[in-house]
Design a protein around this motif. Structure first.
Motif, PDB file in Angstrom:
ATOM      1  N   GLY A 102      47.707  57.231  78.929  1.00 63.38           N
ATOM      2  CA  GLY A 102      48.909  58.013  78.651  1.00 63.38           C
ATOM      3  C   GLY A 102      49.652  57.517  77.426  1.00 63.38           C
ATOM      4  N   ALA A 103      49.427  56.280  77.039  1.00 65.60           N
ATOM      5  CA  ALA A 103      50.084  55.723  75.855  1.00 65.60           C
ATOM      6  C   ALA A 103      49.559  56.330  74.562  1.00 65.60           C
ATOM      7  CB  ALA A 103      49.908  54.203  75.830  1.00 65.60           C
ATOM      8  N   VAL A 104      48.390  56.952  74.595  1.00 69.10           N
ATOM      9  CA  VAL A 104      47.815  57.568  73.401  1.00 69.10           C
ATOM     10  C   VAL A 104      48.443  58.948  73.159  1.00 69.10           C
ATOM     11  CG1 VAL A 104      45.659  58.394  72.357  1.00 69.10           C
ATOM     12  CG2 VAL A 104      45.656  56.305  73.742  1.00 69.10           C
ATOM     13  N   ALA A 105      48.873  59.607  74.209  1.00 64.33           N
ATOM     14  CA  ALA A 105      49.396  60.969  74.105  1.00 64.33           C
ATOM     15  C   ALA A 105      50.532  61.117  73.083  1.00 64.33           C
ATOM     16  CB  ALA A 105      49.824  61.476  75.475  1.00 64.33           C
ATOM     17  N   PRO A 106      51.481  60.190  73.005  1.00 66.21           N
ATOM     18  CA  PRO A 106      52.540  60.366  72.001  1.00 66.21           C
ATOM     19  C   PRO A 106      52.024  60.419  70.558  1.00 66.21           C
ATOM     20  CG  PRO A 106      53.229  58.785  73.650  1.00 66.21           C
ATOM     21  CD  PRO A 106      51.770  59.061  73.903  1.00 66.21           C
ATOM     22  N   LEU A 107      50.917  59.739  70.278  1.00 68.75           N
ATOM     23  CA  LEU A 107      50.339  59.828  68.935  1.00 68.75           C
ATOM     24  C   LEU A 107      49.865  61.255  68.658  1.00 68.75           C
ATOM     25  CD1 LEU A 107      48.279  56.514  68.902  1.00 68.75           C
ATOM     26  CD2 LEU A 107      50.519  56.951  67.860  1.00 68.75           C
ATOM     27  N   GLY A 108      49.293  61.878  69.681  1.00 69.60           N
ATOM     28  CA  GLY A 108      48.903  63.276  69.546  1.00 69.60           C
ATOM     29  C   GLY A 108      50.116  64.174  69.370  1.00 69.60           C
ATOM     30  N   GLY A 109      51.182  63.871  70.100  1.00 66.89           N
ATOM     31  CA  GLY A 109      52.418  64.637  69.946  1.00 66.89           C
ATOM     32  C   GLY A 109      52.971  64.535  68.538  1.00 66.89           C
ATOM     33  N   LEU A 110      52.896  63.349  67.955  1.00 69.79           N
ATOM     34  CA  LEU A 110      53.326  63.176  66.564  1.00 69.79           C
ATOM     35  C   LEU A 110      52.452  63.988  65.612  1.00 69.79           C
ATOM     36  CD1 LEU A 110      54.124  59.351  66.488  1.00 69.79           C
ATOM     37  CD2 LEU A 110      55.767  61.248  66.359  1.00 69.79           C
ATOM     38  N   ALA A 111      51.148  64.014  65.883  1.00 67.51           N
ATOM     39  CA  ALA A 111      50.248  64.821  65.051  1.00 67.51           C
ATOM     40  C   ALA A 111      50.595  66.301  65.172  1.00 67.51           C
ATOM     41  CB  ALA A 111      48.786  64.569  65.440  1.00 67.51           C
ATOM     42  N   PHE A 112      50.903  66.766  66.384  1.00 64.43           N
ATOM     43  CA  PHE A 112      51.319  68.160  66.562  1.00 64.43           C
ATOM     44  C   PHE A 112      52.570  68.459  65.734  1.00 64.43           C
ATOM     45  CE2 PHE A 112      49.469  68.352  71.152  1.00 64.43           C
ATOM     46  CZ  PHE A 112      48.238  68.783  70.675  1.00 64.43           C
ATOM     47  N   MET A 113      53.568  67.592  65.838  1.00 64.64           N
ATOM     48  CA  MET A 113      54.824  67.821  65.106  1.00 64.64           C
ATOM     49  C   MET A 113      54.602  67.799  63.597  1.00 64.64           C
ATOM     50  SD  MET A 113      57.712  65.893  67.405  1.00 64.64           S
ATOM     51  CE  MET A 113      56.782  64.412  67.794  1.00 64.64           C
ATOM     52  N   ALA A 114      53.781  66.863  63.136  1.00 68.13           N
ATOM     53  CA  ALA A 114      53.473  66.805  61.702  1.00 68.13           C
ATOM     54  C   ALA A 114      52.713  68.061  61.269  1.00 68.13           C
ATOM     55  CB  ALA A 114      52.667  65.546  61.391  1.00 68.13           C
ATOM     56  N   GLY A 115      51.833  68.556  62.119  1.00 72.32           N
ATOM     57  CA  GLY A 115      51.113  69.785  61.814  1.00 72.32           C
ATOM     58  C   GLY A 115      52.049  70.963  61.660  1.00 72.32           C
ATOM     59  N   TRP A 116      53.009  71.090  62.578  1.00 74.45           N
ATOM     60  CA  TRP A 116      53.972  72.185  62.471  1.00 74.45           C
ATOM     61  C   TRP A 116      54.820  72.051  61.210  1.00 74.45           C
ATOM     62  CZ3 TRP A 116      53.082  76.469  64.735  1.00 74.45           C
ATOM     63  CH2 TRP A 116      52.449  76.509  65.980  1.00 74.45           C
ATOM     64  N   ALA A 117      55.220  70.828  60.877  1.00 78.18           N
ATOM     65  CA  ALA A 117      55.996  70.614  59.650  1.00 78.18           C
ATOM     66  C   ALA A 117      55.171  70.982  58.422  1.00 78.18           C
ATOM     67  CB  ALA A 117      56.472  69.164  59.571  1.00 78.18           C
ATOM     68  N   ALA A 118      53.907  70.580  58.402  1.00 78.28           N
ATOM     69  CA  ALA A 118      53.037  70.913  57.264  1.00 78.28           C
ATOM     70  C   ALA A 118      52.829  72.418  57.171  1.00 78.28           C
ATOM     71  CB  ALA A 118      51.700  70.184  57.406  1.00 78.28           C
ATOM     72  N   LEU A 119      52.634  73.079  58.301  1.00 78.20           N
ATOM     73  CA  LEU A 119      52.447  74.527  58.269  1.00 78.20           C
ATOM     74  C   LEU A 119      53.717  75.220  57.773  1.00 78.20           C
ATOM     75  CD1 LEU A 119      50.644  76.952  58.759  1.00 78.20           C
ATOM     76  CD2 LEU A 119      51.372  76.917  61.161  1.00 78.20           C
ATOM     77  N   ALA A 120      54.868  74.748  58.219  1.00 71.85           N
ATOM     78  CA  ALA A 120      56.133  75.326  57.740  1.00 71.85           C
ATOM     79  C   ALA A 120      56.259  75.155  56.233  1.00 71.85           C
ATOM     80  CB  ALA A 120      57.313  74.668  58.461  1.00 71.85           C
TER      81      ALA A 120
END
Length: 131
Positions: A102-120
């Motif tokens: 479960g400690a790895v999941a936040p890294l994926g969450g950060l990647a999701f947020m960075a992806g949305w920022a890059a797409l924006a």
């Protein structure tokens, strides 16, 4: 004929979308009696984020391929990385019952947020581009 990285990545993301459906169905039908209700909720959350971000990666990859946007290509890459890190770690947590995953999941969450920022950013640039 030249290979287009954005469209290739969109194709990979489309496969990820199909996998999300299959894993969601597996969770509903194959895990319902095998794991705790809390773990089943974790699986469903993982499948939901997996599917949403596979679709986002398809869109970003197609946009990158059609418009030549390096930033949109990075958005697609970040969405795929988020699926692997976030959803992958949660699927593994449920199947292997290793809470440390479960400690790895936040890294994926950060990647999701960075992806949305890059797409924006890519879409903003496209909307303000002068032809």
């Amino acid at each position: 004929m030249r290979a287009e990285p954005g469209l290739r990545l969109a194709a990979v993301a489309a496969v990820l979308g199909g996998l999300a459906v299959a894993l969601g169905a597996f969770g509903t039908h194959g895990l319902a009696d095998a794991v705790t209700p809390e773990r089943l909720t974790t699986w469903r959350t993982s499948a939901q984020y997996h599917l949403v971000h596979a679709l986002a990666a398809v869109g970003a990859g197609v946009f990158a391929g059609r418009r030549g946007s390096a930033v949109a290509l990075w958005a697609a890459r970040l969405f795929v990385a988020g699926v692997v890190l976030f959803s992958g770690s949660l699927y593994a947590l449920v199947l292997l019952d290793l809470g440390v995953l479960g400690a790895v999941a936040p890294l994926g969450g950060l990647a999701f947020m960075a992806g949305w920022a890059a797409l924006a950013l890519a879409l903003w640039r496209e909307g303000t581009a002068v032809d």
